[in-house]
Design a protein around this motif. Sequence first.
Motif, PDB file in Angstrom:
ATOM      1  N   ASP A 142      36.223 -86.818  30.797  1.00 42.87           N
ATOM      2  CA  ASP A 142      37.395 -85.957  30.690  1.00 42.87           C
ATOM      3  C   ASP A 142      38.482 -86.455  31.645  1.00 42.87           C
ATOM      4  O   ASP A 142      38.243 -86.629  32.849  1.00 42.87           O
ATOM      5  CB  ASP A 142      37.016 -84.511  31.034  1.00 42.87           C
ATOM      6  CG  ASP A 142      38.122 -83.519  30.684  1.00 42.87           C
ATOM      7  OD1 ASP A 142      39.271 -83.765  31.076  1.00 42.87           O
ATOM      8  OD2 ASP A 142      37.810 -82.500  30.034  1.00 42.87           O
ATOM      9  N   CYS A 143      39.694 -86.652  31.136  1.00 47.45           N
ATOM     10  CA  CYS A 143      40.770 -87.234  31.944  1.00 47.45           C
ATOM     11  C   CYS A 143      41.232 -86.325  33.079  1.00 47.45           C
ATOM     12  O   CYS A 143      42.016 -86.754  33.933  1.00 47.45           O
ATOM     13  CB  CYS A 143      41.951 -87.619  31.062  1.00 47.45           C
ATOM     14  SG  CYS A 143      42.780 -86.204  30.282  1.00 47.45           S
ATOM     15  N   HIS A 144      40.757 -85.095  33.111  1.00 45.83           N
ATOM     16  CA  HIS A 144      41.102 -84.205  34.211  1.00 45.83           C
ATOM     17  C   HIS A 144      40.122 -84.343  35.381  1.00 45.83           C
ATOM     18  O   HIS A 144      40.353 -83.748  36.444  1.00 45.83           O
ATOM     19  CB  HIS A 144      41.103 -82.748  33.731  1.00 45.83           C
ATOM     20  CG  HIS A 144      42.028 -82.498  32.581  1.00 45.83           C
ATOM     21  ND1 HIS A 144      41.606 -82.586  31.276  1.00 45.83           N
ATOM     22  CD2 HIS A 144      43.354 -82.201  32.550  1.00 45.83           C
ATOM     23  CE1 HIS A 144      42.637 -82.330  30.471  1.00 45.83           C
ATOM     24  NE2 HIS A 144      43.710 -82.113  31.222  1.00 45.83           N
ATOM     25  N   TRP A 195      36.300 -89.576  36.244  1.00 49.52           N
ATOM     26  CA  TRP A 195      37.041 -90.373  35.249  1.00 49.52           C
ATOM     27  C   TRP A 195      38.170 -91.144  35.913  1.00 49.52           C
ATOM     28  O   TRP A 195      38.361 -92.336  35.660  1.00 49.52           O
ATOM     29  CB  TRP A 195      37.602 -89.433  34.174  1.00 49.52           C
ATOM     30  CG  TRP A 195      38.440 -90.151  33.147  1.00 49.52           C
ATOM     31  CD1 TRP A 195      38.008 -90.742  32.007  1.00 49.52           C
ATOM     32  CD2 TRP A 195      39.866 -90.356  33.188  1.00 49.52           C
ATOM     33  NE1 TRP A 195      39.065 -91.305  31.311  1.00 49.52           N
ATOM     34  CE2 TRP A 195      40.226 -91.083  32.028  1.00 49.52           C
ATOM     35  CE3 TRP A 195      40.867 -89.987  34.082  1.00 49.52           C
ATOM     36  CZ2 TRP A 195      41.531 -91.457  31.737  1.00 49.52           C
ATOM     37  CZ3 TRP A 195      42.190 -90.376  33.805  1.00 49.52           C
ATOM     38  CH2 TRP A 195      42.505 -91.090  32.636  1.00 49.52           C
ATOM     39  N   ARG A 229      30.768 -83.657  32.496  1.00 47.63           N
ATOM     40  CA  ARG A 229      31.997 -83.831  31.712  1.00 47.63           C
ATOM     41  C   ARG A 229      33.004 -84.728  32.446  1.00 47.63           C
ATOM     42  O   ARG A 229      33.847 -85.391  31.818  1.00 47.63           O
ATOM     43  CB  ARG A 229      32.614 -82.455  31.427  1.00 47.63           C
ATOM     44  CG  ARG A 229      33.852 -82.490  30.549  1.00 47.63           C
ATOM     45  CD  ARG A 229      34.462 -81.106  30.386  1.00 47.63           C
ATOM     46  NE  ARG A 229      35.677 -81.156  29.574  1.00 47.63           N
ATOM     47  CZ  ARG A 229      35.721 -80.946  28.252  1.00 47.63           C
ATOM     48  NH1 ARG A 229      34.597 -80.660  27.603  1.00 47.63           N
ATOM     49  NH2 ARG A 229      36.862 -81.021  27.600  1.00 47.63           N
ATOM     50  N   GLU A 230      32.915 -84.759  33.777  1.00 47.34           N
ATOM     51  CA  GLU A 230      33.873 -85.547  34.566  1.00 47.34           C
ATOM     52  C   GLU A 230      33.849 -87.036  34.205  1.00 47.34           C
ATOM     53  O   GLU A 230      34.820 -87.743  34.427  1.00 47.34           O
ATOM     54  CB  GLU A 230      33.577 -85.389  36.068  1.00 47.34           C
ATOM     55  CG  GLU A 230      33.900 -84.024  36.611  1.00 47.34           C
ATOM     56  CD  GLU A 230      34.788 -84.079  37.843  1.00 47.34           C
ATOM     57  OE1 GLU A 230      35.056 -85.193  38.330  1.00 47.34           O
ATOM     58  OE2 GLU A 230      35.226 -83.018  38.300  1.00 47.34           O
TER      59      GLU A 230
END
Length: 600
Positions: A160-162, A166, A156-157
Amino acid sequence: MKELEYPFDSSFLLKNRRKIRRALLADGTPRMEKRIAILGGSTTNDIASMLELFLLQEGIAPVFYQSEYAQYWQDAMFDNPELLEFHPDLIFIHTTVRNITEAPLPLSAAPEEAEAALERQMAHFTQMWEHLEQTYHCPILQNNFEFPAYRLMGNREAWDCHGMVWFVNELNHRFAQYAASHTDFYLHDIQYLSACYGLDAWQDSTYWYLYKYALALPAIPEFAYSLTRIIRSIYGKNKKVLALDLDNTLWGGVIGDDGQEGIEIGQETATAEAYTEVQEYCKAHKQLGVLLTICSKNEPENALLGLAHPDSVLHADDFVSIQANWEPKDLNLCKTAQDLSLLPESFVFVDDNPAEREIVSAQIPGIAVPEFDSPAECIRILDRAGYFETTTFSAADAKRSEMYQANAKRAQLQQSYANYTEYLLGLEMIAEIQDFTPVALPRIVQLTNKSNQFNLTTRRYTQSEMEQVAESPNYIRLYGRLRDKFGDNGIVSVVIGEISGDALHIDLWLMSCRVLKRDMELAMLDELVEQCRTRGIRTIYGYYYQTEKNAMVRELFGTFGFTKTEQFENGDSTWMLPVASYEKRNHVIQIEKRKETTEK
């Protein structure tokens, strides 16, 4: 030194670096001195020591300034007196993913907060780069960022902007945009380099905990070599020619034994496909201005037959020279270099035969002879060695192969004339000679850093330094472009003189070897004297600084009518010309009226 040629043994270099350094410093090679400031976000001592070895190998003698541990920002922004006194020729900022301070973001953060964090992190660097450029006016090398050692959110990294992955991707993209819009700013792509090396091995955290190294010690030679690629390109140390064998190098099999139908090229077999990729890789270098030549032990008709294969990517007209005969390959390479008015050391010789590689390497000092065992390895070694690292690119680069092919036509024309003057007249040459313009400046900088033989002072300029010269009223600047009935040679000559009272001191006089013996130097001299008379200059002083490569212009000023005023034991000399006594030279070049420009 063979130990420093790619691919090298990193552990051997780390273990023997002091011994290698002593041998390099004692080998008598003349080297240009460059002051390099390393501003580190982590420990940099071993990077500097390995970088020194590779630069010495490339003819560059570095002198280093290193910031204290993790003091890169403070040194850059607060004008450290020691750094100011050092006057760096080049600044390298060694930051890594461990120096990112604005990420990762908490999962509760909104997307706009991620964007704001990116802006703050980017501003941290752009503010530093701009301050360094305004203060030191020299090239800046900046690492981008390798990926983090772990991913909290897994795959997901990537989106995802968290996520830290990313953030690294977005920040690297913004670094790239900055590099694309700023001259004398270069990215060192450690994202790619660490991926090639293997991220787990690159980020062995033991070295961070023990020594505050942002990368593992065994990876430092690869890191330093990658940096060297950029630096040698900035200072005109790139290779220029890719000299290729044919049998079992560009195709599988022996054309003389197997015939055209029997060689392996195309898509029918795995072997054929591998050789096709080698050809595609080599041909792509033409777009960068790399010259392609053939050096093969073959009958000429067989060589042409192989290149005419319906599946061949490379054809005879892709090459500026084809030497296919049974002479020793080192002799053929030297003949090609002479025909092209280039130095043999500017060649990369690619041959599958280890015996031929050994002979050429032993007989031609400075030539690059990569070692490989298969077509796939050939591409990898050529690519990682970075012989043709591109830091600047101009329209002239894209047309370089065409220019040298046009030179071959000029040579053919020369044979049809009874004397040389008639030949020059038959070329119908037209020169445009004028002051520097912004559009011409990148090519002028490139020429100053690449020209070695017809170069009286071998003064090198960065883009920033040349921009300062171009804007100053204290210089007379000329560049010359030459075209004839076979085509446009592009910008081929540059003269820079500094005005002091009623005298002009020539800092730089060079010409591309593509236009030797074409009277271009006489046309440039006429225009220089005319400019001096317009500016009230009474005396021109010329300087010759001897190098291993510029012996051809040792007496150039004498042929111009200058009087030698000093002769030094090291071969350097000083010359003087009273402007009032100068009479225009006889040459066959038609001078196109200089175009007025408002670009400046």
